[in-house]
Enzyme design. Structure first.
Site, PDB file in Angstrom:
ATOM      1  N   HIS A 162       0.937  -1.382  -0.036  1.00 37.72           N
ATOM      2  CA  HIS A 162      -0.101   0.012  -0.128  1.00 37.72           C
ATOM      3  C   HIS A 162       0.969   1.084   0.028  1.00 37.72           C
ATOM      4  O   HIS A 162       0.219   2.421  -0.204  1.00 37.72           O
ATOM      5  CB  HIS A 162      -0.906  -0.129   1.159  1.00 37.72           C
ATOM      6  CG  HIS A 162      -0.556   0.380   2.555  1.00 37.72           C
ATOM      7  ND1 HIS A 162      -0.136  -0.622   3.423  1.00 37.72           N
ATOM      8  CD2 HIS A 162      -0.132   1.554   3.122  1.00 37.72           C
ATOM      9  CE1 HIS A 162       0.267   0.007   4.387  1.00 37.72           C
ATOM     10  NE2 HIS A 162       0.373   1.210   4.218  1.00 37.72           N
ATOM     11  N   ASP A 192       0.096  -7.545   1.559  1.00 39.92           N
ATOM     12  CA  ASP A 192       0.589  -6.205   1.667  1.00 39.92           C
ATOM     13  C   ASP A 192       2.089  -6.244   1.556  1.00 39.92           C
ATOM     14  O   ASP A 192       2.675  -5.213   2.423  1.00 39.92           O
ATOM     15  CB  ASP A 192      -0.051  -5.521   2.881  1.00 39.92           C
ATOM     16  CG  ASP A 192       0.049  -4.028   2.766  1.00 39.92           C
ATOM     17  OD1 ASP A 192      -0.032  -3.682   1.657  1.00 39.92           O
ATOM     18  OD2 ASP A 192       0.035  -3.543   3.674  1.00 39.92           O
ATOM     19  N   SER A 265       4.804   2.450   7.887  1.00 38.31           N
ATOM     20  CA  SER A 265       4.333   1.222   7.093  1.00 38.31           C
ATOM     21  C   SER A 265       5.767   0.628   6.171  1.00 38.31           C
ATOM     22  O   SER A 265       6.247   1.545   5.621  1.00 38.31           O
ATOM     23  CB  SER A 265       3.322   1.621   5.994  1.00 38.31           C
ATOM     24  OG  SER A 265       2.149   1.738   6.691  1.00 38.31           O
TER      25      SER A 265
END
Length: 531
Positions: A162, A192, A265
Site C-alpha cells: 500500500h 501487503d 508502514s
C-alpha cells in the site's frame, strides 16, 4: 553503643541510621523494578554487565529468567543503516501527512482511503459505519511516505504494497540522506508485501536478515522506520499477541506495542539479535496516532512472499470461488453437524470454479483432501497454499447429507469485485411471521433492497431474531435451503425445517441466509414446536 560515647555522638549515629533507611529502600525499589520490568524469556546476545562499562559496550542486567539490555544503542547502530525512507510520487488521493482523522476509525499509515479490493478493506470498514463520510477526494500528484529495509547487498528491499502501489516514481533515502531510484519487482496486495530493487552501481548496501525463530509474547521488539517523514526513528516495545486476524484474508499478524505511526508502514520490527521478526503494516487507532496497538506481517510470511515475487513477480494462489463464514453452534444444530466446525458457503461466485460444480450457498465444507477444516480462515489458508489448477477433493455437509466433490482450483482473481449471484424474481405481498418475530415483504417493493429475496420490515425486539442481530432492511435470501422471493417462500422454508427436525427436540433451528448491506451471512433462528 559504647559507654564512653557522648549524647551528641549517640544522636548523630541515630540520624545516620534514619538517613540511610530511605536510601536502602530506594535501592531495593530500583532493583525490584529492574527485575520486574526487564524480565525476558531468552538469554540476550550481549556482554555480561560490568561495574564500570567501557565506552560503546552494552550493559545487561541479570534477571531470574536471563539477561536483558540496559540500552538498545548497539543493536540500533547495527540494524538502522539497512532501514530506508521511501517517497512515492504518483496519482495518490492524499499525501501521507494530510491524512484525515476520522474519530473512532483505525488509520493505516499511508492509506486514508481503502478501496474495496484491498485485503484490509473489511477490517477497517467496520469502523466507518456511523461515521460522517467525506466527499470524494481529488487526485493529487504528491509525495506519500513510508519505510522499507534492504534484504540483500545488491539492492533488493521490502516494503508494504500500500506504500508503493500505483506509484509513478519511487525514491529510496538512506540514513546518510543518499537517494536512489527504485523499481517495483512485484507486489502481493493480499499480504501487503512489495519487493523493490535499487541499482547498486557498484555499491554494497547494508542489509538485514529474517529471523527463523518464532517470537514469543513478551519478547522485546524494536520498530525502525520513517514516521511522519521524520527519517530514521526507533521505538521499543514487546510482542503483545500472536495470530491476530485483521481482515486480511486467511493470514495472521503479530501485534506489537512499539510506537508505530503514519510513515512506519513497510518498516521492520527487530528482535534483540537484530533479525527481522515482522514488517509493520497497520495500526489500530481511534485518533490516528499511536495507541500501542500495531500489526506486523510475520517474518516467515514476508520471506515466503518475497521469494515468490523475486522468482515470478507475483504470487499465485488457489481459488474456490466462494464466500464463506464460520459455523456457529446454532447453525451446526440446524443442519445436523455434530460440532461447530467447517466453513459455510454464503455465496457462490458466478463463473468461478465452485459454480461449475454442485456447490451451493448453505453447504458446509468440512474437509479438503481429507484434512479437517476448523473454520473459514482455516479453509482459506489451506486453499491459498495450493496453486491454481490443482485438483482437490472437498467433503461437504448439505443439510445433514455428506457428499464428496472433486474439482480443480482456479487462480485467485485480481478483479475489483466478484460477481453477484443470480437474481430471483419477486412475487406476492407483505406478510407477518409472528413465530419468527419478523414482518416481511418482497425486496423488490422496497427501494434500495435489491431485486432478490424478502426484506425484513419489522423485528420483534423480544424475539430470537433481534437477539441474533437481524434488523429492518435486512434481506432474507434463503430459508432451510429454499431460495425465497416472497413471504410465502419463507413460510415454506420454515415448514421444511419443522418437518426435517428431530422429533425429540422442543426447539427447531431454522437456517436463513441474510444480506445486510453488501454482507451476506447465515443465521439460525430458534422456533418452538407446536404443542
Amino acid at each position: 553503643m559504647t559507654l564512653d560515647q557522648s549524647p551528641a555522638a549517640n544522636e548523630s549515629a541515630e540520624k545516620r541510621k534514619l538517613t540511610r533507611k530511605p536510601v536502602l529502600l530506594a535501592a531495593a525499589a530500583l532493583i525490584a523494578t529492574g527485575a520486574l520490568g526487564l524480565v525476558l524469556g531468552n538469554s540476550m546476545p550481549f556482554a555480561i554487565a560490568q561495574t564500570t562499562p567501557a565506552v560503546g559496550t552494552s550493559q545487561t542486567i541479570d534477571t531470574p529468567f536471563g539477561r536483558a539490555p540496559l540500552s538498545f544503542a548497539d543493536l540500533v547502530e547495527k540494524v538502522s543503516p539497512a532501514v530506508v525512507s521511501i517517497n512515492v510520487k504518483g496519482d495518490v488521493k492524499m499525501a501521507d501527512g494530510d491524512m484525515p482523522q476520522i474519530p473512532g476509525m483505525p488509520q493505516m499509515p499511508g492509506m486514508p482511503n481503502i478501496p474495496e479490493d484491498n485485503p484490509l478493506y473489511e477490517f477497517f470498514k467496520q469502523f466507518r459505519k456511523g461515521m460522517p463520510q467525506q466527499g470524494p477526494s481529488k487526485p493529487n500528484p504528491s509525495l506519500a511516505q513510508g519505510s522499507g529495509f534492504f534484504i540483500s547487498p545488491d539492492g533488493y528491499l521490502v516494503t508494504n504494497n500500500h506504500v508503493v502501489e500505483d506509484a509513478d516514481d519511487i525514491t529510496v533515502t538512506l540514513g546518510d540522506n543518499e537517494k536512489f531510484s527504485a523499481t517495483m519487482v512485484g507486489s502481493d496486495p493480499r499480504t501487503d508485501v512489495a519487493l523493490l530493487k535499487v541499482k547498486p552501481n557498484g555499491k554494497q548496501f547494508p542489509y538485514v536478515s529474517f529471523s527463523s525463530k518464532a517470537p514469543r509474547v513478551g519478547d522485546w521488539v524494536l520498530a525502525v522506520g520513517n514516521p511522519f517523514g521524520l527519517g530514521g526513528t526507533v521505538t521499543a516495545g514487546i510482542i503483545s499477541a500472536h495470530n491476530r486476524d485483521i481482515g486480511s484474508g486467511p493470514y495472521d499478524y503479530l501485534q506489537i506495542d512499539a510506537a508505530v505511526n503514519r510513515g512506519n508502514s513497510g518498516g521492520p520490527s527487530f528482535d534483540l539479535e537484530g533479525k527481522v521478526i515482522g514488517m509493520n503494516t497497520a495500526i489500530f487507532s481511534p485518533s490516528g496516532g499511536n495507541v500501542g496497538i500495531a500489526f506486523a506481517v510475520p517474518a516467515g510470511l514476508v520471506q515466503d512472499v518475497v521469494e515468490r515475487l523475486k522468482t515470478h513477480g507475483s504470487v499465485d494462489r488457489g481459488w474456490l470461488g466462494v464466500v464463506i463464514q464460520n459455523v456457529s453452534d446454532d447453525i451446526a444444530d440446524s443442519i445436523g453437524l455434530p460440532e461447530a466446525k467447517g466453513a459455510m458457503v454464503t455465496k457462490v461466485t458466478e463463473d468461478g470454479p465452485a459454480a461449475k460444480e454442485d456447490i451451493k450457498a448453505g453447504d458446509v465444507i468440512v474437509k479438503v483432501n481429507g484434512d479437517k477444516i476448523d473454520d473459514s480462515r482455516d479453509l482459506a489458508r489451506k486453499i491459498a497454499e495450493l496453486q491454481p489448477n490443482t485438483d482437490v477433493k472437498l467433503s461437504i455437509m448439505r443439510y445433514g447429507d455428506t457428499r464428496e466433490v472433486d474439482m480443480k482450483l482456479g487462480a485467485f482473481p485480481t478483479a475489483k469485485k466478484l460477481a453477484a449471484l443470480e437474481e430471483d424474481k419477486p412475487a406476492d405481498t407483505g406478510e407477518q411471521m409472528k413465530d419468527l418475530g419478523l414482518s416481511l415483504a418482497p425486496a423488490a417493493k422496497f427501494p434500495g433492497a435489491g431485486e432478490e429475496g424478502v426484506v425484513i420490515t419489522e423485528v420483534d425486539p423480544e424475539s430470537d431474531a433481534a437477539e441474533k442481530g437481524l434488523k429492518p432492511g435486512d434481506v432474507i435470501l434463503q430459508v432451510a435451503g429454499v431460495t425465497v422471493s416472497a413471504p410465502g417462500d419463507v413460510a415454506a422454508g420454515v415448514k421444511k425445517a419443522m418437518n426435517s427436525a428431530k422429533i425429540d427436540k422442543d426447539t427447531v433451528k431454522v437456517l436463513m441466509q441474510v444480506k445486510s448491506g453488501d454482507q451476506t451471512r447465515f443465521v439460525a433462528l430458534s422456533l418452538k414446536k407446536a404443542a
